[in-house]
Design an enzyme around this catalytic site. Sequence first.
Site, PDB file in Angstrom:
ATOM      1  N   ARG A 140      28.891   9.871  -7.758  1.00 31.40           N
ATOM      2  CA  ARG A 140      27.534   9.994  -7.733  1.00 31.40           C
ATOM      3  C   ARG A 140      26.948   9.934  -6.317  1.00 31.40           C
ATOM      4  O   ARG A 140      26.076  10.668  -5.876  1.00 31.40           O
ATOM      5  CB  ARG A 140      27.026   8.796  -8.586  1.00 31.40           C
ATOM      6  CG  ARG A 140      27.301   9.231 -10.170  1.00 31.40           C
ATOM      7  CD  ARG A 140      26.521   8.272 -11.033  1.00 31.40           C
ATOM      8  NE  ARG A 140      27.084   6.773 -10.550  1.00 31.40           N
ATOM      9  CZ  ARG A 140      26.318   5.882 -10.894  1.00 31.40           C
ATOM     10  NH1 ARG A 140      25.220   5.889 -11.714  1.00 31.40           N
ATOM     11  NH2 ARG A 140      26.802   4.304 -10.448  1.00 31.40           N
TER      12      ARG A 140
ATOM     13  N   ASN B  55      26.579   8.684 -14.535  1.00 30.64           N
ATOM     14  CA  ASN B  55      27.603   8.294 -15.418  1.00 30.64           C
ATOM     15  C   ASN B  55      27.380   8.441 -16.926  1.00 30.64           C
ATOM     16  O   ASN B  55      26.318   7.951 -17.237  1.00 30.64           O
ATOM     17  CB  ASN B  55      28.111   6.872 -15.109  1.00 30.64           C
ATOM     18  CG  ASN B  55      29.046   6.881 -13.785  1.00 30.64           C
ATOM     19  OD1 ASN B  55      29.280   7.667 -13.060  1.00 30.64           O
ATOM     20  ND2 ASN B  55      28.887   5.690 -13.178  1.00 30.64           N
TER      21      ASN B  55
END
Length: 91
Positions: A18, A36
Amino acid sequence: MRRVLIRVKGKVQGVCFRRFALERARELGVTGYVTNMDDGSVQILAQGSAPLVEKLIDWCWEGSPAASVNAVEVNEDEADEIYLDFSITQS
């Protein structure tokens, strides 16, 4: 403007995927978010000019240095919401 939902599968959680996606999206000037998912994948909503969104999609196959990407699924998204920045969201 192009807007897509990208699902990245493989070893993509716990490997800074990320954070690297955030950096790459901001470099490209693409807005949206990365998060996520409960199934171990990462989802990215990306919006921007079509060529830049395509570059982010291509980058997803590489991901962060520790990632191991098995699949990248892309679906066009028709929502009206406009993002002004790119951010990491909590799942």
